[in-house]
Design an enzyme around this catalytic site. Structure first.
Site, mmCIF file in Angstrom:
data_model
loop_
_atom_site.group_PDB
_atom_site.id
_atom_site.type_symbol
_atom_site.label_atom_id
_atom_site.label_comp_id
_atom_site.label_asym_id
_atom_site.label_seq_id
_atom_site.Cartn_x
_atom_site.Cartn_y
_atom_site.Cartn_z
ATOM 1 N N ARG A 1 0.839 -1.216 0.000
ATOM 2 C CA ARG A 1 0.000 0.000 0.000
ATOM 3 C C ARG A 1 0.870 1.261 0.000
ATOM 4 O O ARG A 1 1.034 1.905 -1.020
ATOM 5 C CB ARG A 1 -0.946 -0.035 1.212
ATOM 6 C CG ARG A 1 -2.076 0.979 1.151
ATOM 7 C CD ARG A 1 -1.682 2.376 1.536
ATOM 8 N NE ARG A 1 -1.174 2.480 2.901
ATOM 9 C CZ ARG A 1 -0.625 3.590 3.393
ATOM 10 N NH1 ARG A 1 -0.519 4.676 2.649
ATOM 11 N NH2 ARG A 1 -0.157 3.625 4.626
ATOM 12 N N ASP A 2 1.496 1.570 1.117
ATOM 13 C CA ASP A 2 2.294 2.804 1.195
ATOM 14 C C ASP A 2 3.448 2.728 0.198
ATOM 15 O O ASP A 2 3.813 3.722 -0.436
ATOM 16 C CB ASP A 2 2.835 2.968 2.628
ATOM 17 C CG ASP A 2 3.067 4.414 3.022
ATOM 18 O OD1 ASP A 2 3.145 5.268 2.128
ATOM 19 O OD2 ASP A 2 3.187 4.689 4.235
ATOM 20 N N HIS B 1 5.334 4.599 12.639
ATOM 21 C CA HIS B 1 5.294 4.534 11.170
ATOM 22 C C HIS B 1 6.283 5.584 10.661
ATOM 23 O O HIS B 1 5.931 6.763 10.531
ATOM 24 C CB HIS B 1 3.856 4.819 10.725
ATOM 25 C CG HIS B 1 3.620 4.836 9.248
ATOM 26 N ND1 HIS B 1 2.956 3.827 8.584
ATOM 27 C CD2 HIS B 1 3.918 5.754 8.288
ATOM 28 C CE1 HIS B 1 2.855 4.123 7.298
ATOM 29 N NE2 HIS B 1 3.433 5.297 7.090
ATOM 30 N N HIS C 1 8.833 7.183 8.028
ATOM 31 C CA HIS C 1 9.396 7.269 6.672
ATOM 32 C C HIS C 1 10.877 7.599 6.809
ATOM 33 O O HIS C 1 11.320 8.179 7.802
ATOM 34 C CB HIS C 1 8.616 8.308 5.848
ATOM 35 C CG HIS C 1 7.306 7.755 5.351
ATOM 36 N ND1 HIS C 1 7.149 7.229 4.097
ATOM 37 C CD2 HIS C 1 6.109 7.609 5.972
ATOM 38 C CE1 HIS C 1 5.907 6.784 3.953
ATOM 39 N NE2 HIS C 1 5.247 6.997 5.084
ATOM 40 N N CYS D 1 4.051 9.214 0.205
ATOM 41 C CA CYS D 1 2.655 9.645 0.105
ATOM 42 C C CYS D 1 2.508 10.633 -1.036
ATOM 43 O O CYS D 1 3.228 11.627 -1.088
ATOM 44 C CB CYS D 1 2.205 10.293 1.425
ATOM 45 S SG CYS D 1 0.522 10.957 1.329
ATOM 46 N N ASN E 1 8.973 4.291 3.301
ATOM 47 C CA ASN E 1 8.986 3.907 4.724
ATOM 48 C C ASN E 1 10.352 3.329 5.055
ATOM 49 O O ASN E 1 11.083 2.889 4.175
ATOM 50 C CB ASN E 1 7.952 2.809 4.982
ATOM 51 C CG ASN E 1 6.550 3.263 4.691
ATOM 52 O OD1 ASN E 1 6.117 3.256 3.543
ATOM 53 N ND2 ASN E 1 5.845 3.680 5.719
HETATM 54 P P1 HMG Z 1 -13.495 13.909 -2.460
HETATM 55 O O1 HMG Z 1 -13.212 14.299 -3.875
HETATM 56 O O2 HMG Z 1 -13.676 14.981 -1.441
HETATM 57 O O3 HMG Z 1 -14.696 12.853 -2.349
HETATM 58 O O4 HMG Z 1 -12.296 12.971 -1.987
HETATM 59 P P2 HMG Z 1 -16.232 12.985 -2.579
HETATM 60 O O5 HMG Z 1 -16.906 12.286 -1.459
HETATM 61 O O6 HMG Z 1 -16.605 14.422 -2.875
HETATM 62 O O7 HMG Z 1 -16.448 12.134 -3.920
HETATM 63 C C1 HMG Z 1 -15.850 12.511 -5.158
HETATM 64 C C2 HMG Z 1 -15.741 11.289 -6.047
HETATM 65 O O8 HMG Z 1 -14.892 10.308 -5.442
HETATM 66 C C3 HMG Z 1 -17.071 10.593 -6.289
HETATM 67 O O9 HMG Z 1 -16.986 10.005 -7.591
HETATM 68 C C4 HMG Z 1 -17.049 9.494 -5.253
HETATM 69 O O10 HMG Z 1 -17.887 8.408 -5.603
HETATM 70 C C5 HMG Z 1 -15.610 9.076 -5.271
HETATM 71 P P3 HMG Z 1 -17.570 10.719 -8.908
HETATM 72 O O11 HMG Z 1 -19.036 10.931 -8.565
HETATM 73 O O12 HMG Z 1 -16.808 12.005 -9.046
HETATM 74 O O13 HMG Z 1 -17.288 9.752 -9.994
HETATM 75 N N1 HMG Z 1 -15.191 8.439 -4.016
HETATM 76 C C6 HMG Z 1 -14.569 7.251 -3.939
HETATM 77 N N2 HMG Z 1 -14.183 6.373 -4.887
HETATM 78 C C7 HMG Z 1 -13.594 5.235 -4.464
HETATM 79 N N3 HMG Z 1 -13.342 4.961 -3.168
HETATM 80 C C8 HMG Z 1 -13.703 5.810 -2.213
HETATM 81 C C9 HMG Z 1 -14.351 7.013 -2.579
HETATM 82 N N4 HMG Z 1 -14.831 8.063 -1.882
HETATM 83 C C10 HMG Z 1 -15.344 8.919 -2.763
HETATM 84 N N5 HMG Z 1 -13.453 5.528 -0.936
HETATM 85 C C11 HMG Z 1 -11.457 11.174 -0.662
HETATM 86 C C12 HMG Z 1 -12.252 12.466 -0.671
HETATM 87 C C13 HMG Z 1 -11.200 10.822 0.779
HETATM 88 C C14 HMG Z 1 -12.258 10.061 -1.345
HETATM 89 C C15 HMG Z 1 -10.138 11.409 -1.445
HETATM 90 O O14 HMG Z 1 -9.520 12.564 -0.953
HETATM 91 C C16 HMG Z 1 -9.180 10.258 -1.340
HETATM 92 O O15 HMG Z 1 -9.437 9.184 -1.862
HETATM 93 N N6 HMG Z 1 -8.022 10.472 -0.671
HETATM 94 C C17 HMG Z 1 -7.068 9.418 -0.423
HETATM 95 C C18 HMG Z 1 -5.671 9.977 -0.434
HETATM 96 C C19 HMG Z 1 -4.700 8.859 -0.122
HETATM 97 O O16 HMG Z 1 -4.973 7.688 -0.323
HETATM 98 N N7 HMG Z 1 -3.504 9.252 0.377
HETATM 99 C C20 HMG Z 1 -2.486 8.301 0.703
HETATM 100 C C21 HMG Z 1 -2.804 7.471 1.900
HETATM 101 S S1 HMG Z 1 -2.490 8.327 3.443
HETATM 102 C C22 HMG Z 1 -0.800 8.101 3.716
HETATM 103 O O17 HMG Z 1 -0.092 7.653 2.847
HETATM 104 C C23 HMG Z 1 -0.243 8.407 5.082
HETATM 105 C C24 HMG Z 1 0.016 7.140 5.901
HETATM 106 O O18 HMG Z 1 0.922 6.279 5.230
HETATM 107 C C25 HMG Z 1 0.614 7.514 7.260
HETATM 108 C C26 HMG Z 1 1.812 8.489 7.159
HETATM 109 O O19 HMG Z 1 2.793 8.160 6.473
HETATM 110 O O20 HMG Z 1 1.696 9.552 7.771
HETATM 111 C C27 HMG Z 1 -1.285 6.359 6.170
HETATM 112 MG MG MG Z 2 3.051 6.455 5.240
#
Ligand code: HMG
Ligand code: MG
Length: 294
Positions: free
Chosen positions: A12-13, A203, A205, A236, A245
């Site tokens: 994933r990450d 966690h 990086h 990210c 990481n």
């Molecule tokens: P948004 O644009 O505000 O969402 O995104 P929305 O609710 O307004 O919906 C917009 C569109 O997205 C719609 O589709 C929804 O159906 C769809 P459309 O009508 O335009 O075709 N949608 C989805 N599709 C699939 N799966 C879903 C979903 N939700 C809505 N779950 C949202 C808000 C949260 C969805 C978006 O910002 C997002 O997906 N963000 C994820 C970002 C991400 O994955 N970042 C990396 C992970 S975090 C990380 O790496 C840190 C970590 O490792 C820890 C660290 O290192 O600190 C964990």
């Molecule tokens: Mg991370």
């Protein structure tokens, strides 16, 4: 003997920020090799929007292919839509992800910290009813790519909120790898005023090469769960400058040689790191894999 639990986050990450398309079959082979090396918890994918993170668009196919009864495959779910999709693909554990920085929260999940917690509430409720375990992340625990320094108290508050909501574990994310051991210790001291150390995971990086040192500092403070990514893959997409990481093999080398069990076979893990890096057309990022390969 002392023991730590490693949460392998490579699939994933490690892969979410990869520019080149990675076939689902390659992801599944990576996971199979990690299982063969002894990994017991593997964060497999993210049920996030494919528009936001295209590399995780095959989440459904990845999760449906995973059957091992004795391995946990948590996936990220940012909202109810992601949770429901994960449940239909057979999920048994999820992770919700919040941040201690308002700007990062907006850039990463398009809402404020308070809104994100409100979005997680129905997810937590549905997960409780479905018997799905929930882990929580707090990003930017040691610094933010947009806001710089983050107060440890802000991290502690979000960690406490997630615990009260029902997360069984809180992973403190050094999203951009700016932590150093002394600050890690100060962070753990502050967070443990509100959340028991047994509930915390680290966690880290490895952007500045401090990942293993930071894990050791957290270990000395009583943390026993660490996230890591084979070959040091990752970053990210919404944190500019975030590199991978800390490499899983770096942690396994460090802990096992210090008399702390990980349950992971270092030789098989290094083979996996070398194999995955070759799929991506580059050498493994970790020093341990380079030292032990071949
Ligand atoms: P948004 O644009 O505000 O969402 O995104 P929305 O609710 O307004 O919906 C917009 C569109 O997205 C719609 O589709 C929804 O159906 C769809 P459309 O009508 O335009 O075709 N949608 C989805 N599709 C699939 N799966 C879903 C979903 N939700 C809505 N779950 C949202 C808000 C949260 C969805 C978006 O910002 C997002 O997906 N963000 C994820 C970002 C991400 O994955 N970042 C990396 C992970 S975090 C990380 O790496 C840190 C970590 O490792 C820890 C660290 O290192 O600190 C964990
Ligand atoms: Mg991370």
């Amino acid at each position: 003997m002392e023991r730590v639990r490693i949460v392998e986050v490579g699939p994933r990450d490690g892969l979410q920020n990869e520019a080149q398309a990675i076939p689902t079959a390659t992801k599944l082979e990576l996971i199979a090799r990690l299982v063969a090396a002894g990994c017991q918890t593997i964060e497999a994918t993210a049920f996030v929007s494919p528009k936001w993170v295209p590399q995780m668009a095959d989440h459904d196919a990845v999760l449906r292919a995973l059957q091992h009864e004795d391995v946990a495959y948590p996936v990220l779910t940012p909202n109810l839509k992601g949770f429901e999709a994960a449940v239909s693909a057979g999920v048994r554990e999820i992770a919700v992800f919040a941040a201690a920085s308002e700007t990062f929260s907006q850039r990463n999940i398009n809402c404020s910290i308070a809104e994100s917690l409100a979005r997680f509430a129905p997810v937590m409720e549905a997960a409780g009813q479905a018997g799905v375990k929930v882990r929580g992340y707090v990003s930017c625990a040691l610094g933010c790519p947009y806001e710089g320094e983050i107060a440890p108290q802000a991290v502690a508050r979000v960690a406490q909120d997630l615990t009260h909501m029902g997360c069984y574990e809180i992973s403190l994310g050094d999203t951009i790898g700016v932590g150093v051991p002394k600050r890690v210790k100060a962070l753990i001291a502050c967070v443990t005023e509100l959340v028991a150390v047994e509930k915390l995971a680290g966690h880290f990086h490895d952007t500045y090469g401090m990942g293993a040192a930071n894990a050791w500092a957290a270990y000395q403070e009583g943390v026993r769960v660490f996230d890591a990514s084979v070959a040091g893959l990752g970053g990210c997409p919404y944190a500019k400058g975030a590199s991978g990481n800390v490499a899983t093999e770096d942690l396994v080398w460090m802990f096992e040689r210090s008399g702390v069990e990980t349950g992971i076979d270092l030789r098989k893990l290094v083979d996996c790191a070398v194999w995955m890096s070759s799929q991506l057309g580059r050498p493994p990022a970790s020093r341990v894999a380079r030292a032990l390969q071949g």
